[in-house]
Design an enzyme around this catalytic site. Structure first.
Site, PDB file in Angstrom:
ATOM      1  N   GLU A 182       1.048  -1.213  -0.127  1.00  0.00           N
ATOM      2  CA  GLU A 182      -0.021  -0.068  -0.055  1.00  0.00           C
ATOM      3  C   GLU A 182       0.828   1.230   0.146  1.00  0.00           C
ATOM      4  O   GLU A 182       0.617   2.256   0.796  1.00  0.00           O
ATOM      5  CB  GLU A 182      -0.815  -0.069   1.155  1.00  0.00           C
ATOM      6  CG  GLU A 182      -2.012  -1.070   1.140  1.00  0.00           C
ATOM      7  CD  GLU A 182      -3.158  -1.211   2.321  1.00  0.00           C
ATOM      8  OE1 GLU A 182      -4.115  -1.549   2.157  1.00  0.00           O
ATOM      9  OE2 GLU A 182      -2.630  -0.669   3.354  1.00  0.00           O
ATOM     10  N   GLU A 262      -6.998  -7.484  -0.584  1.00  0.00           N
ATOM     11  CA  GLU A 262      -7.506  -7.289   0.618  1.00  0.00           C
ATOM     12  C   GLU A 262      -8.968  -7.187   0.823  1.00  0.00           C
ATOM     13  O   GLU A 262      -9.370  -6.041   0.607  1.00  0.00           O
ATOM     14  CB  GLU A 262      -6.699  -6.385   1.768  1.00  0.00           C
ATOM     15  CG  GLU A 262      -5.302  -6.696   1.947  1.00  0.00           C
ATOM     16  CD  GLU A 262      -4.676  -5.523   2.747  1.00  0.00           C
ATOM     17  OE1 GLU A 262      -5.406  -4.740   3.205  1.00  0.00           O
ATOM     18  OE2 GLU A 262      -3.608  -5.634   2.965  1.00  0.00           O
TER      19      GLU A 262
END
Length: 592
Positions: A182, A262
């Site tokens: 991320e 995710e």
């Protein structure tokens, strides 16, 4: 002739093995927008599990339940700080045996999506980065800062060679490897840093392995988190529109498989806030839409586990938000690894898209309420500093941070909440401060999260100086030098250890530890640090106690470090069910 035939058979056998490895492949099909496994179209349905949050004795139990849920892969983080606690000191044994875990996953016929960082977030202490990086106070983490890259390269030089034999095309079960994590959510947006990592991963793992990135579904996150040469994937939960989320992935990957790396089945908990939950029905409905689009999905988390010891991290969102010891995450498998209603609903959705394994789901692990245990032996923390700080104190004119150290009750100061207190005393009195780390920030802040006293202490308008500083190694002391020989002390306020023993009725089954009347601290059982308790803040009221930490045949030792105020009659309670969503409002009678 027989000898020649034998040698020929050995050579042919080697050729056959080489041919079978050559046939193994995992790659991206940009024409048909899918993955190809051994040349055939493939879609993974995966779940996240963290080996570092589950006792090794339970690894197989959790993985088997994931397999029986219909998953064909698991997703795994590798926390750098868990394996390199000091510069150049590596630990891959015991509960840190990554390769043993990978082999166990392979035995259960599950593939692996590996996320080795170097930064992982994961609601883990400092996002997996070692705190010793901060001994260089000006270091710029997750950038091309030379000090940072030197440490990263050394770490990856140890880790990636361990990973390489486990890659799918090398005969292992790792099908994809994530680079960083991320990164688009981080302020630096340093493309040269990401290019550097790409070069390191390719040099060590080769050109064949699929390398990817994961970012949230916003333009800014995808802009800074993606890089040519790394396949861009996204993450989002059931609250988001599935079609719109994947459209954002398509802006950066017009062709190739759709991937949600995710898909949030639940969420984390912060001290002082309500226990997070996500509707099983909403999770199932969103999962079905993802699978109907032919997308690949990893459910984060499938089993959350526990932040044992001091490993819980903290977010920074309009203030410092420390994360609870429990990482239950409202996941399909509970903190103790038990199947939930959410699991069975998810399993039903998966069955619409691929065949489930034959056989029943393994049952929950047995739980036992061992009852009350007294911890009558009290010793003040300040009375056993020689045991807790065997390297002797440091002397400093002014306070210094944990990183620089390499590591009568008046009140409590707390980050972002209580910045000052009134104290009373006389000229010449000594002021003792016990400084606790509640976890270094893993997400949401742009600056290095130094711990300890990062500014001078003032009394009125005067700066206090000439400090004697004791770095405390409590875990080692409790595990190897406990109980101390120091004389027990009376009272129930201020930092102190409380010790007691107990036996079980010949069993060692899971349990939960409740601390009614206690305030805040840590608990050890048989030398193992169960983690932080803070019942007056909540929401977590119980600590998970794995049965593998207990002895059914010998005396068990329990140690409680209470930092503020203990009950008058110090005891704890073992119960058979967790309490994760309560703020316990105790009264004086609870201290009896």
């Amino acid at each position: 002739m027989e000898l020649l035939l034998c040698v020929l058979m050995v050579v042919l056998g080697g050729l056959q093995l080489q041919a079978s490895l050559t046939d193994r492949s995992f790659r991206i099909d940009y024409v048909n927008n899918c993955f190809l496994k051994d040349g055939a179209r493939f879609r993974y349905i995966s779940g996240s599990i963290h080996y570092f949050r589950v006792p090794p004795a339970y690894w197989k139990d959790r993985l088997l339940k994931m397999y029986m849920s219909g998953l064909n892969a698991v997703q795994i983080y590798v926390p750098w700080n868990y394996h390199e606690p000091q510069p150049g000191v590596y630990n891959f044994s015991g509960d840190r045996d990554l390769e043993k875990f990978l082999n166990l996953v392979a035995e259960l016929d599950l593939l692996v999506i590996l996320r080795p960082g170097p930064y992982i977030c994961a609601e883990w202490e400092m996002g997996g980065l070692p705190s010793w990086l901060l001994t260089k106070p000006d270091i710029a983490l997750r950038t091309t800062d030379s000090d940072y890259l030197q440490a990263v390269d050394r770490w990856l030089g140890v880790l990636l060679p361990k990973i390489k034999p486990h890659l799918y095309h090398n005969g292992g079960n790792i099908i994809t490897v994530q680079v960083e994590n991320e990164y688009g959510s981080y302020y630096a947006c340093d493309y040269n840093y990401m290019r550097h990592l790409l070069g390191v991963f390719r040099a060590s793992l080769g050109e064949e392995v699929v390398l990817f990135t994961t970012d949230g579904t916003s333009a800014s996150e995808l802009k800074c988190g993606t890089l040519q040469g790394l396949y861009a994937t996204v993450d989002f939960g059931p609250e988001e529109n599935v079609t719109e989320a994947f459209m954002l992935q398509r802006l950066y990957e017009p062709k190739g498989p759709l991937v949600n790396s995710e898909f949030y089945t639940g969420w984390l908990d912060y001290w002082g806030e309500a226990h997070s939950t996500k509707s099983a029905k909403k999770v199932a409905n969103s999962l079905q839409k993802i699978l109907e689009m032919g997308a690949n999905v990893n459910m984060y988390m499938f089993q959350g586990g526990t932040n044992f010891g001091y490993w819980s991290g903290a977010d920074y969102k309009d203030g410092y938000k420390p994360i609870t010891t429990s990482y239950d995450y409202d996941a399909p498998l509970s903190e103790a690894g038990d199947p939930t209603d959410k699991l069975y609903i998810i399993r039903s959705v998966i069955s619409k898209f691929q065949e489930l394994p034959a056989g029943p789901m393994p049952p929950p692990t047995p739980k036992f309420a061992y009852g009350y245990v007294s911890v009558p032996q009290r010793v003040a923390l300040l009375d056993v500093l020689a045991i807790l700080s065997p390297s002797l104190p440091f002397y400093s004119s002014y306070p210094i941070t944990f990183e620089a150290l390499k590591q009568e009750y008046q009140g409590t100061l707390e980050r972002d909440r209580v910045n000052g207190i009134n104290i009373s005393g006389q000229l010449g009195d000594t002021l003792d401060l016990v400084v606790e780390s509640m976890g270094r920030i893993n997400f949401g802040a742009n600056d290095s999260d130094f711990k300890g006293l990062i500014h001078n202490i003032t009394l009125g308008t005067s700066i206090l100086s000439d400090w004697i500083i004791y770095p405390l190694d409590i875990d080692t002391a409790v595990a190897h030098a406990w109980p101390p020989t120091a004389q027990s002390s009376s009272g129930h306020t201020g930092p102190a250890f409380y010790t007691g023993t107990f036996t079980t009725p010949g069993i060692s089954e899971d349990s939960y530890l409740k601390l009614p009347g206690w305030t805040k601290g840590q608990v050890w059982i048989n030398g193992f640090n169960l983690g932080r308790f803070w019942p007056v803040r909540g929401p977590q009221q119980t600590l998970y106690v794995p049965g593998s930490f207990l002895s059914g045949s010998a005396i068990n030792t329990l140690v409680v470090l209470e930092l503020q105020e203990a009950p008058d009659n110090p005891k704890v309670l073992f119960v058979s069910r967790p309490l994760l969503n309560v703020t316990y409002n105790y009264t004086h009678k609870d201290r009896k």
